[in-house]
Design an enzyme around this catalytic site. Structure first.
Site, PDB file in Angstrom:
ATOM      1  CG  HIS A   1      45.354 -63.410 105.680  1.00  0.00           C
ATOM      2  ND1 HIS A   1      43.996 -63.602 105.835  1.00  0.00           N
ATOM      3  CD2 HIS A   1      45.666 -63.883 104.441  1.00  0.00           C
ATOM      4  CE1 HIS A   1      43.507 -64.159 104.743  1.00  0.00           C
ATOM      5  NE2 HIS A   1      44.498 -64.346 103.882  1.00  0.00           N
TER       6      HIS A   1
ATOM      7  CB  CYS B   1      43.880 -65.031  98.774  1.00  0.00           C
ATOM      8  SG  CYS B   1      44.226 -65.345 100.518  1.00  0.00           S
TER       9      CYS B   1
END
Length: 483
Positions: A314, A287
């Site tokens: 994150h 991602c």
């Protein structure tokens, strides 16, 4: 002020009336021609009158003025009379171009849409199998089901999981139906326990129980030449992933994690052209790699990057512990919802697998934070030439609106946005213009990304590319060199 109110109300009612006329035309194009319409990338399929009006207001980012519905309605009325094949048609771009050129509308549309006029739909209906049904697997299912309602092409046929108890099927259907981050499934879901099928919006999804990817006979379920999307993360090398190819009915495999060894790591929009018919195993990278690689490509092509550091903030993931406990990874054993956890990321090095010119140029680290979704990448870069905040922001804005990377890069300049505002973003990354810092050759960019949904959309774009089922986009978007 009170005298103006009736006029404003009348104008609003007129726009509602036009939007109401547009809705059946939008639906007819989708059903009869597999044509999906948008306003500068904002999809109109399945929208309300208010959504249509808001999409026309969104056009101000391009034209500095709201796009009148009176300009797009006549285009829609002409489109439904034309013999069109599968396409994604941007009404905003068409309307703006026609406004500048003038002339006869039908003649204009005949020129602009020539490549899909009179083309019978031959989009291959490729079978898709999801191997694993966790966070990414369920989002892939949602997107596939929504996409196949709009276009012909890839069809979700089955999911493969390991059975967890007598209520496994019901629980998996429930997890598809409800999601604490992404909300409820848009449609209906039911379960056929006798045949191990989840019915979603009229689509039967066969649930196959297996822990060995090499022994499933998919042809028993009428599945042939399937693309298996492995979202378990259990195997990342070619030897492990090629186990899928030993099963009957499997043609190709796509991994939703960084691939090891000689596996091609694909970031759609950047290097998807390197996918060949001979590739049996591919990776959709990570991602974070998907979030930063398109932005880095833009910066490299425009100004050149000497070197830099990527720091990701994150959201925690399922491989971390909810409370302190043993974990094979450093620091990840500490409570995910209570701590910022410093850990490593391979995204910086992985960029070079999609953009070889970044080999050895980037370092990276990650900080896991107590949020369930949406992350941020901070790109601290030394450029080859001087840059300013305004020129970088203006260019990134134009790239996000008109370029071939429009689906990958979005741009926002708002003083109020926070991470939850990006839940559900379909883009790989969103540049935060207000946070941009530039001084001489030093540039710092902040890129938001929905590390679940944005990434899943990138995966589906690769699936459609592998299946030869990407819809033609009209009018064509600009290459970076022309932005």
């Amino acid at each position: 002020m009170t005298e103006q109110q009736p006029i404003a109300q009348q104008d609003w009612n007129e726009r509602i009336e036009i939007a109401e006329k547009m809705i059946p035309l939008i639906g007819k194009l989708r059903r009869n021609n597999n044509v999906v319409t948008s306003i500068y990338g904002r999809l109109l399929v399945g929208t309300s009158e208010i959504d249509i009006i808001k999409a026309h207001r969104y056009a101000r980012r391009i034209t500095d003025a709201e796009l009148p519905l009176t300009q797009t309605l006549p285009i829609l009325e002409e489109l439904v009379e034309m013999d069109l094949g599968t396409a994604s048609i941007d009404l905003g771009a068409l309307a703006t171009k026609f406004e500048s050129e003038g002339g006869d509308l039908r003649a204009f549309l005949d020129r602009e849409l020539e490549s899909v006029i009179g083309s019978a739909d031959k989009t291959p209906q490729t079978d898709i199998v999801l191997y694993g049904f966790g966070r990414i697997g369920r989002l892939l299912a949602r997107i596939l089901l929504a996409r196949q309602a709009m276009y012909n092409g890839p069809r979700l046929r089955a999911i493969v999981v390991r059975k967890n108890g007598d209520q496994d099927l019901v629980k998996r259907a429930s997890l598809l139906r409800r999601d604490s981050v992404h909300g409820s499934f848009d449609g209906t879901i039911s379960v056929d326990e006798e045949n191990s099928i989840i019915w979603a919006n009229g689509t039967p999804i066969q649930v196959i129980y297996s822990s060995d990817p090499s022994t499933v006979d998919y042809t028993e379920y009428g599945i042939n030449d399937a693309i298996v999307v492995d979202n378990t993360g259990r195997w990342r090398d070619r030897e492990g992933l090629e186990q899928h190819l030993k099963s009957k009915g499997v043609a190709r495999v796509l991994l939703t994690a960084p691939g090891k060894g000689d596996i091609k790591n694909i970031v759609y929009g950047v290097n998807h052209a390197m996918i060949s018919d001979d590739d049996r195993v591919l990776s959709a990278a990570s991602c974070t790699t998907n979030a930063i690689t398109p932005v880095l490509k833009v910066l490299e092509d425009k100004w050149g990057v000497e070197y830099g550091h990527v720091e990701t903030v994150h959201s925690f993931t399922n491989d971390q512990n909810l409370i302190d406990n043993f974990h094979k990874g450093s620091r990840r054993g500490r409570a995910a919802t209570l701590n910022m956890v410093l850990t490593e990321t391979g995204a910086a090095k992985a960029v070079s697998k999609a953009l070889p010119e970044f080999e050895g140029k980037l370092t990276g680290n990650a900080i896991r934070v107590p949020t369930p979704d949406v992350s941020m990448a901070v790109l601290n870069l030394n450029m080859k030439s001087d840059v300013t905040v305004d020129e970088v922001n203006d260019y990134m804005r134009q790239v996000s609106l008109t370029s071939e990377l429009r689906q990958q890069i979005d741009y926002i300049k708002s003083p109020e946005v926070v991470s939850t505002d990006f839940v559900g973003s379909t883009h790989a990354g969103v540049v935060d213009g207000l946070a941009t810092i530039a001084k001489g050759k030093q540039l710092v960019l902040y890129v938001w990304y929905d590390n679940e949904f944005g990434y899943s959309n990138q995966v589906i774009r690769i699936v459609e590319e592998m299946a030869g089922a990407r819809p033609k986009v009209l009018p064509a978007r600009l290459p970076l060199s022309e932005v």
